[in-house]
Design an enzyme around this catalytic site. Sequence first.
Site: not given
Ligand SMILES: NC(=O)c1ccc[n+]([C@@H]2O[C@H](COP(=O)([O-])OP(=O)(O)OC[C@H]3O[C@@H](n4cnc5c(N)ncnc54)[C@H](O)[C@@H]3O)[C@@H](O)[C@H]2O)c1
Length: 309
Positions: A111, A134, A172
């Site tokens: 991230s 985070y 979200k």
């Molecule tokens: N959306 C953004 O803008 C953004 C920016 C930077 C980084 N990220 C990273 O991208 C990835 C996906 O993010 P997203 O936006 O899709 O978020 P999201 O919260 O929609 O998806 C994360 C998923 O991980 C699952 N999860 C959480 N803990 C878990 C565990 N212990 N075991 C199994 N599953 C688990 C959740 O149920 C969820 O479905 C993450 O690693 C996040 O940190 C996202």
Amino acid sequence: MKAIVTGGAGFIGSNLAKHLAGLGADVTVIDDFSAGDFKNLKNFSGSVIAQSICQLDWDKLEAVDVVFHQAALTDTTVSNQTQMMLVNVEGFKKVMAYCVKVKSSLVYASSAAVYGNENAPQREEGPLNPLNVYGYSKLVADQIAERSIKKSLIPIVGLRYFNVFGFGEQHKKNYASMIFQLSQQMRAGKRPRIFADGEQSRDHIYVKDVIDANVRAWESKRSGIVNVGTGVATTFNRVIEILSETLNLRLAADYFENPYSFYQNETRAETSLAWSLIGFSSRYSVEDGIRNYFASLYGIQTPTAARIK
Ligand SMILES: NC(=O)c1ccc[n+]([C@@H]2O[C@H](COP(=O)([O-])OP(=O)(O)OC[C@H]3O[C@@H](n4cnc5c(N)ncnc54)[C@H](O)[C@@H]3O)[C@@H](O)[C@H]2O)c1
């Protein structure tokens, strides 16, 4: 191709899992459904393992070609350090150990939060100065990945996503993209609420570009950690202008004081390493991404949305 997508019920993971399955890949989603939404997977044809990456018996899983690791605690305002580090660091170690054991490639979500409030453009080599647990958890995962990359055991690519928006993020709620949240407020007839003075800016990247970055990272068979952004920062004031045009609504911004001590004023990715390492460069401007997104989210057809795939 056999792939695992962790966090596959979440925003980015579900888009990726469906995209890969659509290409004919044999895809298994691993998600504990703690934050993700089953609705994101309704038209997904692969397998689903509903377990935490921390508790799953990884030894029982068959070998795959690649793991796309998206699972994480993603609410950046969570202050429970134990919980955040357990999932985002200890969980990451388990995923990596599995990949090394079965000799699969690993592409994982890092991230832009690792940069904190450092000057734009943010470059992969730093400075790295996360402002919350985070961001810190993502930095520790990157450090673990870097040590493993030095040993050249398997191809590993870390993708430092900037601010991702697009279809599948509705679950979200108040930590969905500002583009989604502001559009919801405006469609409800409310003035869009943003921190004063609205001139803070973000590198907003459309989810279809993020999916493309993941696929290219895997195909490259290279290793490294790269930014996934557009290289362009857009202010929140400008986002509201684009939303007003796309939604055909005129509502002035409602400014309020920022309550957070940890806040990034400008994020803008340096994009050259992503291009040279994995051949990734974004295709969507924020305007085009919003139009394409709102065509599927709200059924709003603009002449531009029709020509953007
Ligand atoms: N959306 C953004 O803008 C953004 C920016 C930077 C980084 N990220 C990273 O991208 C990835 C996906 O993010 P997203 O936006 O899709 O978020 P999201 O919260 O929609 O998806 C994360 C998923 O991980 C699952 N999860 C959480 N803990 C878990 C565990 N212990 N075991 C199994 N599953 C688990 C959740 O149920 C969820 O479905 C993450 O690693 C996040 O940190 C996202």
